[in-house]
Design a protein around this motif. Sequence first.
Motif, PDB file in Angstrom:
ATOM      1  N   LYS A 307       0.828  -1.208   0.000  1.00  0.00           N
ATOM      2  CA  LYS A 307       0.000   0.000   0.000  1.00  0.00           C
ATOM      3  C   LYS A 307       0.867   1.263   0.000  1.00  0.00           C
ATOM      4  O   LYS A 307       0.614   2.220  -0.746  1.00  0.00           O
ATOM      5  CB  LYS A 307      -0.922  -0.018   1.212  1.00  0.00           C
ATOM      6  CG  LYS A 307      -1.879   1.167   1.268  1.00  0.00           C
ATOM      7  CD  LYS A 307      -2.781   1.078   2.490  1.00  0.00           C
ATOM      8  CE  LYS A 307      -3.715   2.285   2.563  1.00  0.00           C
ATOM      9  NZ  LYS A 307      -4.600   2.208   3.760  1.00  0.00           N
ATOM     10  N   LEU A 308       1.903   1.252   0.854  1.00  0.00           N
ATOM     11  CA  LEU A 308       2.812   2.404   0.926  1.00  0.00           C
ATOM     12  C   LEU A 308       3.564   2.582  -0.392  1.00  0.00           C
ATOM     13  O   LEU A 308       3.788   3.719  -0.842  1.00  0.00           O
ATOM     14  CB  LEU A 308       3.809   2.211   2.076  1.00  0.00           C
ATOM     15  CG  LEU A 308       3.221   2.259   3.483  1.00  0.00           C
ATOM     16  CD1 LEU A 308       4.274   1.862   4.512  1.00  0.00           C
ATOM     17  CD2 LEU A 308       2.684   3.651   3.785  1.00  0.00           C
ATOM     18  N   LEU A 309       3.968   1.475  -0.999  1.00  0.00           N
ATOM     19  CA  LEU A 309       4.662   1.533  -2.280  1.00  0.00           C
ATOM     20  C   LEU A 309       3.773   2.154  -3.362  1.00  0.00           C
ATOM     21  O   LEU A 309       4.230   2.943  -4.196  1.00  0.00           O
ATOM     22  CB  LEU A 309       5.121   0.144  -2.693  1.00  0.00           C
ATOM     23  CG  LEU A 309       5.920   0.038  -3.991  1.00  0.00           C
ATOM     24  CD1 LEU A 309       7.214   0.877  -3.892  1.00  0.00           C
ATOM     25  CD2 LEU A 309       6.277  -1.417  -4.312  1.00  0.00           C
ATOM     26  N   GLY A 310       2.482   1.794  -3.297  1.00  0.00           N
ATOM     27  CA  GLY A 310       1.538   2.372  -4.267  1.00  0.00           C
ATOM     28  C   GLY A 310       1.413   3.882  -4.105  1.00  0.00           C
ATOM     29  O   GLY A 310       1.289   4.628  -5.085  1.00  0.00           O
ATOM     30  N   ILE A 312       3.744   5.878  -2.928  1.00  0.00           N
ATOM     31  CA  ILE A 312       4.982   6.483  -3.447  1.00  0.00           C
ATOM     32  C   ILE A 312       4.948   6.563  -4.967  1.00  0.00           C
ATOM     33  O   ILE A 312       5.314   7.598  -5.560  1.00  0.00           O
ATOM     34  CB  ILE A 312       6.208   5.662  -2.984  1.00  0.00           C
ATOM     35  CG1 ILE A 312       6.389   5.773  -1.467  1.00  0.00           C
ATOM     36  CG2 ILE A 312       7.474   6.151  -3.691  1.00  0.00           C
ATOM     37  CD1 ILE A 312       7.491   4.906  -0.897  1.00  0.00           C
ATOM     38  N   GLU A 313       4.472   5.507  -5.612  1.00  0.00           N
ATOM     39  CA  GLU A 313       4.374   5.494  -7.079  1.00  0.00           C
ATOM     40  C   GLU A 313       3.402   6.564  -7.572  1.00  0.00           C
ATOM     41  O   GLU A 313       3.645   7.201  -8.604  1.00  0.00           O
ATOM     42  CB  GLU A 313       3.945   4.106  -7.560  1.00  0.00           C
ATOM     43  CG  GLU A 313       5.017   3.041  -7.370  1.00  0.00           C
ATOM     44  CD  GLU A 313       4.511   1.647  -7.687  1.00  0.00           C
ATOM     45  OE1 GLU A 313       5.340   0.769  -7.959  1.00  0.00           O
ATOM     46  OE2 GLU A 313       3.256   1.443  -7.668  1.00  0.00           O
ATOM     47  N   ALA A 314       2.325   6.767  -6.808  1.00  0.00           N
ATOM     48  CA  ALA A 314       1.350   7.803  -7.190  1.00  0.00           C
ATOM     49  C   ALA A 314       1.971   9.198  -7.099  1.00  0.00           C
ATOM     50  O   ALA A 314       1.678  10.076  -7.920  1.00  0.00           O
ATOM     51  CB  ALA A 314       0.111   7.701  -6.286  1.00  0.00           C
ATOM     52  N   LEU A 315       2.829   9.418  -6.082  1.00  0.00           N
ATOM     53  CA  LEU A 315       3.495  10.710  -5.945  1.00  0.00           C
ATOM     54  C   LEU A 315       4.434  10.997  -7.111  1.00  0.00           C
ATOM     55  O   LEU A 315       4.633  12.159  -7.494  1.00  0.00           O
ATOM     56  CB  LEU A 315       4.313  10.752  -4.642  1.00  0.00           C
ATOM     57  CG  LEU A 315       3.510  10.921  -3.339  1.00  0.00           C
ATOM     58  CD1 LEU A 315       4.431  10.755  -2.146  1.00  0.00           C
ATOM     59  CD2 LEU A 315       2.838  12.287  -3.304  1.00  0.00           C
ATOM     60  N   LEU A 316       5.004   9.943  -7.665  1.00  0.00           N
ATOM     61  CA  LEU A 316       5.972  10.112  -8.734  1.00  0.00           C
ATOM     62  C   LEU A 316       5.340  10.318 -10.102  1.00  0.00           C
ATOM     63  O   LEU A 316       6.024  10.680 -11.062  1.00  0.00           O
ATOM     64  CB  LEU A 316       6.896   8.878  -8.802  1.00  0.00           C
ATOM     65  CG  LEU A 316       7.755   8.647  -7.534  1.00  0.00           C
ATOM     66  CD1 LEU A 316       8.522   7.335  -7.657  1.00  0.00           C
ATOM     67  CD2 LEU A 316       8.717   9.806  -7.336  1.00  0.00           C
TER      68      LEU A 316
END
Length: 317
Positions: A307-310, A312-316
């Motif tokens: 969930k946290l990785l998702g 981070i990917e959304a922020l990028l």
Amino acid sequence: MAKRRLSMADEMSFPNKTRQFLDLVGVTKNPQNSEDFESEKFLFLTQISLAADQPRRYFCAQAMESLITSIREHGILQPLLVRPLESGKYELIAGERRLRAAQTLGIEEVPVIIRCLNEQEAFQVALLENLQREDLNPVEETEAILQLLSMRLACSIAEVISLLNHVANLKKQKTEITNNVVRSQWEMVEHIFAVIGRVSPDSFRTHRLPLLNLPKDVLEILRQGKIEYTKARIIAQVKDEAQRHELLTKILEENLSVREIKKYIQTMEPSLASKPHVIPSRMKEAYRRVKQSKIWQDPKKAKTLEKLLGQIEALLE
């Protein structure tokens, strides 16, 4: 027919560079039937009003007190510059400190030089006069020069800054100005800076324009003359707004020196806002620890990590 006497403008010296300023604006001479051609002119303070857009906003209390003392002892030695209004009154162009001092001392009449100027001409001369102040701070100076250049070149302040940068780049490349419009504008810029006499175009671009990029709270305190430019530059290094506000309050209350400010900043709790390089290093360390850990074997932790990785990917994106 009796010979007309010289005007007050001819009999008395203009304060500072007023004659040059009037010449720059193109209004040194008035029509011969103007009331300006009187040998002497005094006006009651009640006849003089301030312009709605006076360029001067802040006064040094110590300098005002010194002027009041001088006028009390010697009187007003330099006449105020005013322009006639349709109402029959006169609008002040230059000499607001002298006017305020006269009001404080209860002086009823003051010596004046009258010039028939329109609003734009009057504002330009007021800006030029303002630039000769001894207590002028760097922010006021920068804003006044930009306003003046904008009015004389008939373009926006953004276009003025663009012109300064464009010519600087041409000089850096050792290239001549070939565009006739740009050449004409630059000649006007050089002439204005020569009349002001405080700073060159290059120095203004490299040392004054960056002032406008200071944080708003620091810029406003500097504009009011409550802190020096050297202190403002140091305070601006504190990126966290709450910490900067705390520092500004302490400086104003305790009048900290530059050395004391630097020492105090070192004691402040570092924040992510003021230490942006911390984030990349933390990310790198977190990635290293995730790779070495057994978090993948725990379904609940693995789900949280995904969930946290998702996020981070959304922020990028």
